[in-house]
Design an enzyme around this catalytic site. Structure first.
Site, PDB file in Angstrom:
ATOM      1  N   GLU A 161       0.737  -1.190  -0.060  1.00 25.65           N
ATOM      2  CA  GLU A 161       0.051   0.134  -0.014  1.00 25.65           C
ATOM      3  C   GLU A 161       0.950   1.166   0.174  1.00 25.65           C
ATOM      4  O   GLU A 161       0.437   2.208   0.872  1.00 25.65           O
ATOM      5  CB  GLU A 161      -1.067  -0.160   1.194  1.00 25.65           C
ATOM      6  N   ASN A 206       2.111  -5.107  -3.072  1.00 32.33           N
ATOM      7  CA  ASN A 206       0.678  -5.700  -2.968  1.00 32.33           C
ATOM      8  C   ASN A 206       0.133  -4.354  -2.552  1.00 32.33           C
ATOM      9  O   ASN A 206       0.611  -3.448  -2.116  1.00 32.33           O
ATOM     10  CB  ASN A 206       0.700  -6.268  -1.577  1.00 32.33           C
ATOM     11  N   HIS A 241     -10.449  -6.491  -1.231  1.00 29.28           N
ATOM     12  CA  HIS A 241     -11.537  -6.355  -0.321  1.00 29.28           C
ATOM     13  C   HIS A 241     -12.676  -5.428  -0.714  1.00 29.28           C
ATOM     14  O   HIS A 241     -12.697  -4.431  -0.928  1.00 29.28           O
ATOM     15  CB  HIS A 241     -10.902  -5.520   1.188  1.00 29.28           C
ATOM     16  N   GLU A 270      -6.177 -10.730  -0.895  1.00 28.37           N
ATOM     17  CA  GLU A 270      -6.899 -10.611   0.383  1.00 28.37           C
ATOM     18  C   GLU A 270      -8.443 -10.602   0.032  1.00 28.37           C
ATOM     19  O   GLU A 270      -9.137  -9.811   0.779  1.00 28.37           O
ATOM     20  CB  GLU A 270      -6.440  -9.281   1.187  1.00 28.37           C
ATOM     21  N   ASP A 272     -12.187 -10.635   0.151  1.00 33.90           N
ATOM     22  CA  ASP A 272     -13.151 -10.974   1.183  1.00 33.90           C
ATOM     23  C   ASP A 272     -14.517 -10.150   0.275  1.00 33.90           C
ATOM     24  O   ASP A 272     -14.348  -8.907  -0.321  1.00 33.90           O
ATOM     25  CB  ASP A 272     -13.175 -10.554   2.465  1.00 33.90           C
TER      26      ASP A 272
END
Ligand code: G3I
Length: 353
Positions: A161, A206, A241, A270, A272
């Site tokens: 990030e 990432n 996400h 990641e 979800d």
């Protein structure tokens, strides 16, 4: 006599039927319906989940994780805050525990994350450092951690990030500790240190909201293009996400293709899909279709190497903590029962060639 023989026939038939039922049951148990892991393995694909280390003490958590996934990553245990109680100390207890779990269960292990502006140890984030001192600490951290895990961690999120959300040019985050103390070139320095520390490791950049075709993903593309030109990066992580209802489409395909042209792999790192509570059967079906679309997309793109979810049971997800009023973002419920999203992933993996 006849009656006796008939009884014998009935008894024999009943016995053989029972044996057949038992054998089917045993066969079913043995063959079972293939797990996500078995289906992914057959396609040379990696399906993974983030691990909440305290839950590794729970047998059902461990069994579900090792049965359904061939890859794992620590949700928090590999972060600097967890590893570095002091400048001159490394605490590898949790790291070693997950390395051992992954090796015992023949799972690939991702390292998340070496350099991030969050979850830093207080002695570092609150300290006063020169650029050279901060670079020395970064190099020591990356080198020591990667060499401790050499041969056990196949890929690292070297930097997490770094790109600002503020468009249109999305600079390297000006508010990051690393940018303030080292400068915007901290990203390249981190990858240089990582490449030197373990030349065999796959090095990822990432980030989140970088899966589409927009100003942020363009900034990420330009960053990794510069790093790739220097041989410093191998792949990009799309965190994903997302809100239930989202589906992968043309923008993600174009983004994946341009990264492939650079020679870069991608992992969904990641995933979800948060549901606005309360959960209803209809919302679970919508969520299932979102998971299905991502799996279908991953299997359609040769340079997408893994689909990793940020946990696997709603019993342990960061979503309720970060998205108030949302939850139920994963593929098993709080009692480790598969949700419609699990079945959708199995169907997609079963259909894949
Ligand atoms: O669950 C407890 C709660 O019971 C307690 O009252 C509260 C008190 O502070 O803490 C809660 O734990 C929090 C935990 O998230 C919940 O999952 C921790 O404080 C908090 O530090 C922790 O944050 C972690 C977060 O990174 C830190 O930014 C999350 O565990 C972790 O899932 C999350 O992971 C990040 C990735 O590393 C990078 N991408 C984004 C992703 C989600 O934020």
């Amino acid at each position: 006599m006849f009656v006796q023989r008939w009884n014998r026939t009935l008894l024999t038939g009943a016995f053989l039927g029972a044996v057949g039922l038992l054998m089917n049951a045993r066969a079913g148990e043995a063959s079972g319906t293939p797990t996500l892991r078995e289906l992914a393995q057959q396609r040379g694909f990696r399906i993974g989940a983030a691990v909440a280390m305290p839950l590794l003490d729970n047998a059902e958590y461990r069994q579900t994780l090792s049965r359904e996934f061939n890859l794992c990553v620590a949700e928090n245990a590999f972060k600097m805050e967890s590893l570095r109680p002091a400048r001159d100390r490394f605490d590898f207890q949790q790291v070693d525990r997950l390395c051992a779990f992954a090796q015992t269960n023949r799972m690939k292990l991702r390292g998340h994350t070496l350099v991030w502006h969050q979850q830093m140890p207080w002695w570092l984030s609150q300290g006063h450092w020169t650029r050279d001192e901060a670079l020395g600490i970064m190099k020591d951290h990356i080198t020591t951690v990667m060499q401790h895990c050499q041969g056990k961690v196949y890929a690292w999120d070297v930097v997490n990030e770094a790109i600002s959300d503020q468009g249109p040019d999305h600079p390297i985050r000006p508010d990051s500790f690393w940018t303030r103390v080292v400068g915007a070139d901290y990203v390249e320095k981190a990858f240089e240190f990582a490449r030197a520390a373990d030349p065999q490791a796959i090095l990822y950049y990432n980030d989140y909201s970088n899966e589409g075709m927009d100003s942020k993903s363009e900034a990420v593309f330009q960053l990794v293009k510069r790093l790739k030109a220097k041989g410093l990066v191998d792949a990009v992580g799309w965190q994903c996400h997302l809100a239930s209802g989202w589906k992968a489409g043309a923008a993600q395909a174009r983004n994946a293709e341009r990264l492939a042209k650079l020679g870069l792999d991608i992992s969904i790192t990641e995933l979800d899909f948060r549901i606005s509570l309360p959960v209803t059967p209809k919302k679970l079906q919508t969520q299932a279709e979102s998971y299905r679309s991502v799996m279908r997309f991953c299997l359609s793109q040769p340079n997408i190497k893994a689909l990793v979810m940020w946990g696997f049971t709603d019993k342990s997800s960061c979503v309720p903590y970060f998205f108030k009023g949302a939850g139920a973002a994963l593929i098993f419920d709080e009692q480790y029962q598969p949700k419609p999203a699990y079945e959708a992933l199995r169907e997609e993996l079963t259909k894949a060639k």
